[in-house]
Motif scaffolding. Sequence first.
Motif, PDB file in Angstrom:
ATOM      1  N   ALA B  76     -20.851 -10.387 -20.832  1.00 40.84           N
ATOM      2  CA  ALA B  76     -20.540 -10.136 -19.672  1.00 40.84           C
ATOM      3  C   ALA B  76     -19.951 -11.405 -18.947  1.00 40.84           C
ATOM      4  N   ARG B  80     -16.635 -11.698 -17.104  1.00 38.23           N
ATOM      5  CA  ARG B  80     -16.111 -12.382 -15.765  1.00 38.23           C
ATOM      6  C   ARG B  80     -15.383 -13.602 -15.458  1.00 38.23           C
ATOM      7  N   LEU B 104     -16.260   1.190 -11.425  1.00 41.74           N
ATOM      8  CA  LEU B 104     -16.924   0.372 -12.304  1.00 41.74           C
ATOM      9  C   LEU B 104     -15.997  -0.969 -12.420  1.00 41.74           C
ATOM     10  N   ALA B 105     -14.756  -0.700 -12.968  1.00 38.06           N
ATOM     11  CA  ALA B 105     -13.845  -1.639 -13.449  1.00 38.06           C
ATOM     12  C   ALA B 105     -13.451  -2.600 -12.512  1.00 38.06           C
ATOM     13  N   ALA B 108     -14.902  -7.121  -8.553  1.00 40.02           N
ATOM     14  CA  ALA B 108     -15.979  -7.303  -7.635  1.00 40.02           C
ATOM     15  C   ALA B 108     -17.076  -7.885  -8.079  1.00 40.02           C
ATOM     16  N   ALA B 109     -17.967  -8.382  -7.146  1.00 42.12           N
ATOM     17  CA  ALA B 109     -19.223  -8.884  -7.714  1.00 42.12           C
ATOM     18  C   ALA B 109     -19.893  -7.965  -8.694  1.00 42.12           C
ATOM     19  N   ARG B 110     -20.511  -8.777  -9.551  1.00 40.95           N
ATOM     20  CA  ARG B 110     -21.235  -7.666 -10.785  1.00 40.95           C
ATOM     21  C   ARG B 110     -22.651  -8.024 -10.672  1.00 40.95           C
ATOM     22  N   SER B 111     -23.530  -8.738  -9.623  1.00 39.76           N
ATOM     23  CA  SER B 111     -24.867  -9.031  -9.856  1.00 39.76           C
ATOM     24  C   SER B 111     -25.696  -7.506  -9.451  1.00 39.76           C
ATOM     25  N   PRO B 112     -26.712  -7.431  -9.640  1.00 40.02           N
ATOM     26  CA  PRO B 112     -27.450  -6.144  -9.229  1.00 40.02           C
ATOM     27  C   PRO B 112     -27.506  -5.988  -8.014  1.00 40.02           C
ATOM     28  N   TRP B 113     -27.944  -6.973  -7.457  1.00 37.94           N
ATOM     29  CA  TRP B 113     -28.114  -7.116  -5.831  1.00 37.94           C
ATOM     30  C   TRP B 113     -26.746  -6.644  -5.131  1.00 37.94           C
ATOM     31  N   VAL B 115     -24.168  -5.465  -6.121  1.00 38.64           N
ATOM     32  CA  VAL B 115     -23.819  -3.925  -6.457  1.00 38.64           C
ATOM     33  C   VAL B 115     -24.448  -3.096  -5.676  1.00 38.64           C
ATOM     34  N   LEU B 116     -25.732  -3.213  -5.527  1.00 34.78           N
ATOM     35  CA  LEU B 116     -26.639  -2.250  -4.839  1.00 34.78           C
ATOM     36  C   LEU B 116     -26.253  -2.151  -3.282  1.00 34.78           C
TER      37      LEU B 116
END
Lengths: 407, 247
Positions: B76, B80, B104-105, B108-113, B115-116
């Motif tokens: 990952a 990035r 999805l691709a 953009a930011a990839r962290s769970p928070w 993405v939420l």
Amino acid sequence: MTRSFLIRTPSLLIFIACLALFTIGVTLAAHYGLMSTSFVKTLGKTLCLCLAALAMDLIWGYAGILSLGHMAFFALGGYMIGMWLMYARTEEIVVASLLNSGLPATPEEIQQGIASQIFGVVGASDLPTIWSFAHSLPLQLALVVALPGLLALIFGWLAFRSRVTGVYLSILTQAMTLALALYLFQNDSGLRGNNGLSGLQNLPGLDAVSQDSISLWFFWASAAALALAYLTLSWIVSGKFGSVIRAIRDDEARVRFLGYSVEGYKLFVFTLTAIIVALAGALYYPQAGIINPAELAPIASIYLAVWVAIGGRGRLYGAVIGAAVVSLLSSWFTGGRAPSIPLGFMTINWVDWWQVLLGAAFVCVTLFAPKGIGGLFDYFTGLHTPDRKGAPLGPDQGSLQEKEAIE
Amino acid sequence: MSQLLEVSGVTVSFDGFRAINNLTFSIGPAELRAIIGPNGAGKSTFMDIVTGKTKPDSGTVTFGEKSASLLKLSEAKIARAGVGRKFQRPTVFEDQTVTENLTLALKAARSPWRVLGWRSKPADHSRIEALAQQVGLADHLPRKAGELSHGQKQWLEIAMLLAQEPRLLLVDEPAAGMTLAEREKTTELLVDIAKTRAVVVVEHDMEFVRRLNCRVTVLHEGSVLAEGSLDHVTKNQDVIDVYLGRG
Ligand SMILES: Nc1ncnc2c1ncn2[C@@H]1O[C@H](COP(=O)(O)OP(=O)(O)OP(=O)(O)O)[C@@H](O)[C@H]1O
Ligand SMILES: [Mg+2]
């Protein structure tokens, strides 16, 4: 709450409306004496189980992680709230009896009295360290979230970091709940061993309020919690986060190459669902009145997965329907109210045979109707499964199967 | 000119079998490179190493201006850092729509928070439409990726690769399952991207490689057999013996 969110989740409004109607109906029935207090409690408990199933669906149905240990968090949530309930109730009793004896009681005497009352059954008279916060409702409520959350965080970190997946992860979670149960069974675990905590239906300071009212309060709280969780989880799964976890379910390696930390997401979902399940447990056990380590038996978590499977995984309302149908049927069959079937050479007594029926139902659903009860909704709204000649929708073990998918 | 990716002295063995043998390879920040070689030469394994899927037994892999090592990073993190990959077999998320796959691709930011809290903005939407337009999937945005044909999945994956806006693109057999016209379009696309980024293309189809009109690296048994223009390597006797002669 944007419009597109509501459009993408048409089932949300229907669900909330059904739940509201149900709550009003039960309230009226209880008010006019058409429904017994114990049945109101059964329904309230069922709503808590639905809440747990909702979380199970998020982790299994959406993220593809078949955790078979989530009921451990349910029980831990129950234990955490149970500690306060038991402590505060015992405190009332101890203070009252010391008052009768005439002399003003010192805090030490009160504490000593509480400890010997609660721990007399396991032959101890000191308050264990883990009861340090039991005197305070806010602290103990914080523990309802913090303790299961922390346990899930540590366990999940260890498991996901080493990339344990599929069956191995399921076995590991079973081991976790079993180990915790065995620990709690010990008398010196500090939680009264196999006696567990009891008398949880009596709310401290509310002696004057009847159980009729209290049962309704908890029923309302359970319904509100379910509605809130449904709303939140619908929002989560309908957005990009939902898309990421479904992608992880079907092909986690591919998700990594897009730059998402798969382990981070799994840990996030594992911990979040553990907390939801713990909250469900904290609402459940005051209605059940008693909790003991048997509640953490590995089979309990397997049931949770069975409910979700029978309801239809990967759709939130499916999980709720599955949990409600199976657990209500279960309490009907095991409550001795289902008529026995005489077969001449033997009698089918449902208290014993219910498990067999449930097992058979589970096998049938897995084999013949993988979408579970939720599949009926697809049938009536004209949705079909794609024709993929048997190919699942991704290479991973937990991936959506052909028969679970919608075209 | 300093190189974007440098692989040197890399060796990988699977159960004693050397899939990659002391491989050295490098590519500049805006360069197109084709890799050819017989089946089992180690082309896909090379991509596995760069993207972090396979850890080499020895050697170094560095990336970017600061020549940071990629060997200690997870898949990952490498993605990035700016390495994108298209797999040999098209791998898209079959249960999700073309729009969802592209979202999805999207860079953009990839962290769970993060993405939420992510919500689609008009700019994201038009970017997705433009990408879909570019690969001829504009009419298929609401369809599930699983319903697409093999060639369309290839296109979707290429669009996903572009959506990530990587600095280095590793493209494994992009033309498989495509018609002649589609192949030509793919070549144009790759040549165009390589004006600003580094692109490594693995391909068996010699016509395709010729149209790419770029430097070619020939792999054989896990190491570089020859490197240079297509005409140069096709004249190489070793290359003729192990690869071209058999075709
Ligand atoms: N995970 C693995 N375990 C064992 N052997 C492997 C593994 N990955 C690759 N190999 C072997 O390494 C060699 C190189 O494989 P690789 O897939 O890189 O070849 P390739 O050049 O991409 O071939 P193709 O043109 O067929 O795609 C093959 O012999 C393959 O069997
Ligand atoms: Mg290959």
